[in-house]
Design a protein around this motif. Structure first.
Motif, PDB file in Angstrom:
ATOM      1  N   LYS A   1       0.841  -1.193   0.000  1.00 37.01           N
ATOM      2  CA  LYS A   1       0.000   0.000   0.000  1.00 37.01           C
ATOM      3  C   LYS A   1       0.879   1.246   0.000  1.00 37.01           C
ATOM      4  CE  LYS A   1      -3.930  -2.019   2.317  1.00 37.01           C
ATOM      5  NZ  LYS A   1      -3.663  -3.278   2.925  1.00 37.01           N
ATOM      6  N   ARG A   2       0.298   2.346  -0.417  1.00 35.78           N
ATOM      7  CA  ARG A   2       1.050   3.609  -0.428  1.00 35.78           C
ATOM      8  C   ARG A   2       1.471   4.012   0.979  1.00 35.78           C
ATOM      9  NH1 ARG A   2       2.542   6.243  -4.515  1.00 35.78           N
ATOM     10  NH2 ARG A   2       1.515   5.942  -6.487  1.00 35.78           N
ATOM     11  N   ILE A   3       0.648   3.719   1.959  1.00 35.52           N
ATOM     12  CA  ILE A   3       0.985   4.118   3.327  1.00 35.52           C
ATOM     13  C   ILE A   3       2.143   3.298   3.899  1.00 35.52           C
ATOM     14  CG2 ILE A   3      -1.289   5.040   3.879  1.00 35.52           C
ATOM     15  CD1 ILE A   3      -1.889   2.442   5.361  1.00 35.52           C
ATOM     16  N   ASP A   4       2.537   2.217   3.204  1.00 37.39           N
ATOM     17  CA  ASP A   4       3.702   1.433   3.616  1.00 37.39           C
ATOM     18  C   ASP A   4       5.011   2.146   3.273  1.00 37.39           C
ATOM     19  OD1 ASP A   4       1.956  -0.519   4.466  1.00 37.39           O
ATOM     20  OD2 ASP A   4       2.148  -1.721   2.640  1.00 37.39           O
ATOM     21  N   HIS A   5       4.929   3.181   2.438  1.00 37.58           N
ATOM     22  CA  HIS A   5       6.103   3.976   2.016  1.00 37.58           C
ATOM     23  C   HIS A   5       7.200   3.103   1.410  1.00 37.58           C
ATOM     24  CE1 HIS A   5       4.402   7.615   3.665  1.00 37.58           C
ATOM     25  NE2 HIS A   5       4.168   6.987   4.806  1.00 37.58           N
ATOM     26  N   VAL A   6       6.816   2.210   0.519  1.00 37.83           N
ATOM     27  CA  VAL A   6       7.778   1.373  -0.191  1.00 37.83           C
ATOM     28  C   VAL A   6       8.256   2.152  -1.408  1.00 37.83           C
ATOM     29  CG1 VAL A   6       8.097  -0.806  -1.420  1.00 37.83           C
ATOM     30  CG2 VAL A   6       6.611  -0.714   0.589  1.00 37.83           C
ATOM     31  N   PRO A   7       9.561   2.393  -1.529  1.00 39.62           N
ATOM     32  CA  PRO A   7      10.050   3.160  -2.680  1.00 39.62           C
ATOM     33  C   PRO A   7       9.895   2.374  -3.985  1.00 39.62           C
ATOM     34  CG  PRO A   7      11.880   2.446  -1.307  1.00 39.62           C
ATOM     35  CD  PRO A   7      10.637   2.040  -0.606  1.00 39.62           C
ATOM     36  N   ASN A   8       9.790   3.110  -5.077  1.00 40.52           N
ATOM     37  CA  ASN A   8       9.616   2.492  -6.388  1.00 40.52           C
ATOM     38  C   ASN A   8      10.777   1.566  -6.741  1.00 40.52           C
ATOM     39  OD1 ASN A   8       7.251   3.907  -6.624  1.00 40.52           O
ATOM     40  ND2 ASN A   8       8.105   5.489  -7.962  1.00 40.52           N
ATOM     41  N   THR A   9      11.977   1.930  -6.337  1.00 43.15           N
ATOM     42  CA  THR A   9      13.131   1.088  -6.646  1.00 43.15           C
ATOM     43  C   THR A   9      12.974  -0.295  -6.030  1.00 43.15           C
ATOM     44  OG1 THR A   9      14.291   2.054  -4.754  1.00 43.15           O
ATOM     45  CG2 THR A   9      14.758   2.980  -6.932  1.00 43.15           C
TER      46      THR A   9
END
Length: 174
Positions: A63-71
């Motif tokens: 999820k976006r709220i997990d703050h997983v970077p695109n890389t």
């Protein structure tokens, strides 16, 4: 077609490798149909890459709220940003078209065609397909008046298959 397959993306019992194969086959093939002739603008690049990362987030269950970077998304999926994939496809097709045998092949004739007629609108001139390709493979810049010279340089460059492949690989490097 992406959201019509939402049950597949959300399913826990389907392997990630199968989900990614379905994504590449069913979604990317429809999205990038005919894209070999597009001139990518900066806005198009952002929209394509944004769509690709959103799809990967759903497939990977991030999820976006997990703050997983695109890389990290690209690393987990083993895929590259859509713009890099698209540029590889564009140059691969163009090199193939420019190396066709026979001078009367329509794909070879019109691959870098720049119409001699018409008039320019006010403001900054739009990037022609020939100039766009030259910017991708780093051919020497020419003025807008010398589009024919630029096309000739690209055609000559494409004849050396090894150099062209290295240029394609350089464009698709992530």
């Amino acid at each position: 077609p992406f959201w019509s397959l939402e049950p597949v993306w959300r399913a826990k019992h389907i392997k990630l490798s199968l989900k990614l194969n379905i994504y590449k086959t069913a979604v990317l093939s429809v999205l990038l149909y005919g894209a070999e002739t597009w001139v990518l603008t900066e806005r198009m690049e952002h929209e394509l890459d944004g769509f690709g990362t959103n799809c990967l987030r759903v497939i990977l269950g991030k999820k976006r709220i997990d703050h997983v970077p695109n890389t990290l998304l690209y690393e987990l999926s083993g895929l590259k940003p859509l713009t890099l994939t698209l540029r590889e496809r564009q140059l691969g097709y163009l090199g193939h078209a420019l190396r066709l045998h026979g001078d009367n092949e329509p794909a070879k004739t019109f691959a870098l065609y720049d119409p001699p007629h018409g008039h320019h609108k006010r403001g900054r001139p739009k990037l022609s397909y020939t100039e766009y390709v030259a910017s991708l493979i780093y051919v020497e810049k020419c003025t807008r008046d010398n589009i024919a010279d630029l096309a000739r340089a690209i055609r000559e460059f494409a004849q050396n298959k090894l150099k062209w492949r290295s240029a394609v690989a350089g464009v698709g490097a992530y």
